[in-house]
Design a protein around this motif. Structure first.
Motif, PDB file in Angstrom:
ATOM      1  N   SER A 287       0.849  -1.195   0.000  1.00 26.25           N
ATOM      2  CA  SER A 287       0.000   0.000   0.000  1.00 26.25           C
ATOM      3  C   SER A 287       0.887   1.248   0.000  1.00 26.25           C
ATOM      4  O   SER A 287       0.684   2.183   0.782  1.00 26.25           O
ATOM      5  N   GLY A 288       1.897   1.256  -0.870  1.00 23.03           N
ATOM      6  CA  GLY A 288       2.810   2.381  -0.983  1.00 23.03           C
ATOM      7  C   GLY A 288       4.017   2.231  -0.083  1.00 23.03           C
ATOM      8  O   GLY A 288       4.218   1.221   0.601  1.00 23.03           O
ATOM      9  N   TRP A 289       4.855   3.288  -0.089  1.00 19.02           N
ATOM     10  CA  TRP A 289       6.063   3.286   0.736  1.00 19.02           C
ATOM     11  C   TRP A 289       5.747   3.527   2.200  1.00 19.02           C
ATOM     12  O   TRP A 289       6.198   2.803   3.069  1.00 19.02           O
ATOM     13  N   ALA A 290       5.001   4.592   2.495  1.00 18.35           N
ATOM     14  CA  ALA A 290       4.914   5.128   3.854  1.00 18.35           C
ATOM     15  C   ALA A 290       4.103   4.238   4.785  1.00 18.35           C
ATOM     16  O   ALA A 290       3.024   3.747   4.435  1.00 18.35           O
ATOM     17  N   ARG A 291       4.639   4.069   5.996  1.00 15.15           N
ATOM     18  CA  ARG A 291       3.947   3.313   7.036  1.00 15.15           C
ATOM     19  C   ARG A 291       2.561   3.916   7.278  1.00 15.15           C
ATOM     20  O   ARG A 291       2.403   5.134   7.319  1.00 15.15           O
ATOM     21  N   GLN A 292       1.560   3.070   7.422  1.00 17.77           N
ATOM     22  CA  GLN A 292       0.187   3.523   7.613  1.00 17.77           C
ATOM     23  C   GLN A 292      -0.438   2.847   8.819  1.00 17.77           C
ATOM     24  O   GLN A 292      -0.049   1.745   9.205  1.00 17.77           O
ATOM     25  N   ALA A 293      -1.408   3.544   9.356  1.00 18.85           N
ATOM     26  CA  ALA A 293      -2.183   2.949  10.444  1.00 18.85           C
ATOM     27  C   ALA A 293      -3.140   1.900   9.877  1.00 18.85           C
ATOM     28  O   ALA A 293      -3.452   1.902   8.690  1.00 18.85           O
TER      29      ALA A 293
ATOM     30  N   THR B 255       3.192  -1.929   4.008  1.00 16.83           N
ATOM     31  CA  THR B 255       3.942  -0.899   3.300  1.00 16.83           C
ATOM     32  C   THR B 255       5.423  -1.256   3.286  1.00 16.83           C
ATOM     33  O   THR B 255       5.892  -2.044   4.119  1.00 16.83           O
ATOM     34  N   VAL B 256       6.156  -0.668   2.342  1.00 16.40           N
ATOM     35  CA  VAL B 256       7.582  -0.952   2.243  1.00 16.40           C
ATOM     36  C   VAL B 256       8.316  -0.447   3.483  1.00 16.40           C
ATOM     37  O   VAL B 256       9.135  -1.159   4.079  1.00 16.40           O
TER      38      VAL B 256
END
Length: 288
Positions: A24-30, A35-36
């Motif tokens: 779900s993209g690079w950035a860490r998400q809640a 994510t990467v």
């Protein structure tokens, strides 16, 4: 804005690649989305047996589904952690990470290095096939199928007016407080022997959705739905055009990030934090 490494810490440059289709993209998400950044930070914490997490800073925050071959990040590690793990870090990370993300190099960064702000350009490739039979099944996760024949010469002609420093608001998803002024250094199209058409796009930086919007506009020129001068007119209008299609992410790969000589890293780091403006417009300081 200072970017000094804390005393007792070492800044480590990481060179990595990943297949973006299941991220779900690079950035860490809640919310537990994969994510990467999240995968690498978790793996780094595990292999160094650290009680605290170490946050990564990346050169280009790729969207969900976008791939990277030449991504660059940095992480600040306690000197004792780096000394203990540096020799076996790559092998241990390879054993911990899933096979769709790999770190190829981990080295102490030179003074002044910041993976994001020291970069002077990012180069992306977007790959398209207009073969009437579709995309080679072995390439389907990295090549977009366009079901109209494409005129590469027309797309190259339409790309020329977009080069240089412009406000790319017409091709970017606006973010509060962020500028859309960018310097597009290269935008060219080439068809290879297998018929795959690659757009090479290089700029000092990119705003959100910029590459995929540019590609979408130029594909409309290539298939004859829009005239050659249309992408330039959209740029000059300076506002989002509903006719500009943001193409799917799987055809896009971050290929390479460029940095200046070591002695210029700190200066570039400082310069890149200034908010850009075009001549005659209001400027301002702040992160871009």
């Amino acid at each position: 804005m200072s970017d000094e490494v804390e005393p007792g810490s070492v800044r480590v440059r990481l060179d990595l690649s990943y297949d973006g289709r299941d991220f779900s993209g690079w950035a860490r998400q809640a919310g537990g989305r994969r994510t990467v950044q999240g995968e690498i930070e978790d793996a780094l914490r595990t292999v160094t047996r650290s009680a605290r997490p170490y946050e990564l800073t990346v050169a280009g925050r790729t969207d969900a589904g976008v791939h990277a071959r030449g991504q660059v990040a940095h992480v600040d590690l306690p000197a004792e952690v780096w000394a203990e793990h540096r020799e076996k870090l790559l092998k241990r990370l390879a054993g911990r990470l899933d096979r769709d993300v790999r770190i190829w190099r981990a080295e102490e960064a030179p003074a002044g290095f910041n993976a994001r702000f020291s970069a002077v350009w990012r180069r992306y490739a977007y790959r398209v096939s207009d073969h009437p039979g579709g995309v080679d099944p072995l390439l389907r996760g990295h090549v977009l199928w366009h079901d109209w024949p494409l005129d590469v010469a027309a797309m190259n002609a339409a790309s020329q007016p977009l080069l240089g420093e412009h406000d790319f608001a017409a091709y970017c998803k606006k973010r509060e407080g962020a500028t859309t002024i960018r310097t597009l250094q290269r935008l060219s199209w080439e068809r290879d022997a297998a018929g795959v058409i690659t757009a090479t796009v290089r700029a000092d930086a990119f705003c959100h959705n910029m590459v995929r919007s540019l590609v979408g506009a130029l594909l409309f020129v290539g298939d004859g739905h829009r005239p050659v001068d249309w992408p330039g007119k959209v740029l000059a209008a300076g506002v989002r055009d509903s006719a500009v299609h943001v193409v799917r992410p799987h055809g896009l790969t971050l290929e390479e990030v460029g940095y200046p000589a070591d002695e210029l890293l700190a200066a570039r780091n400082r310069e890149a934090r200034n908010k850009r403006s075009l001549p005659g417009s209001a400027g301002g300081a702040g992160c871009c």
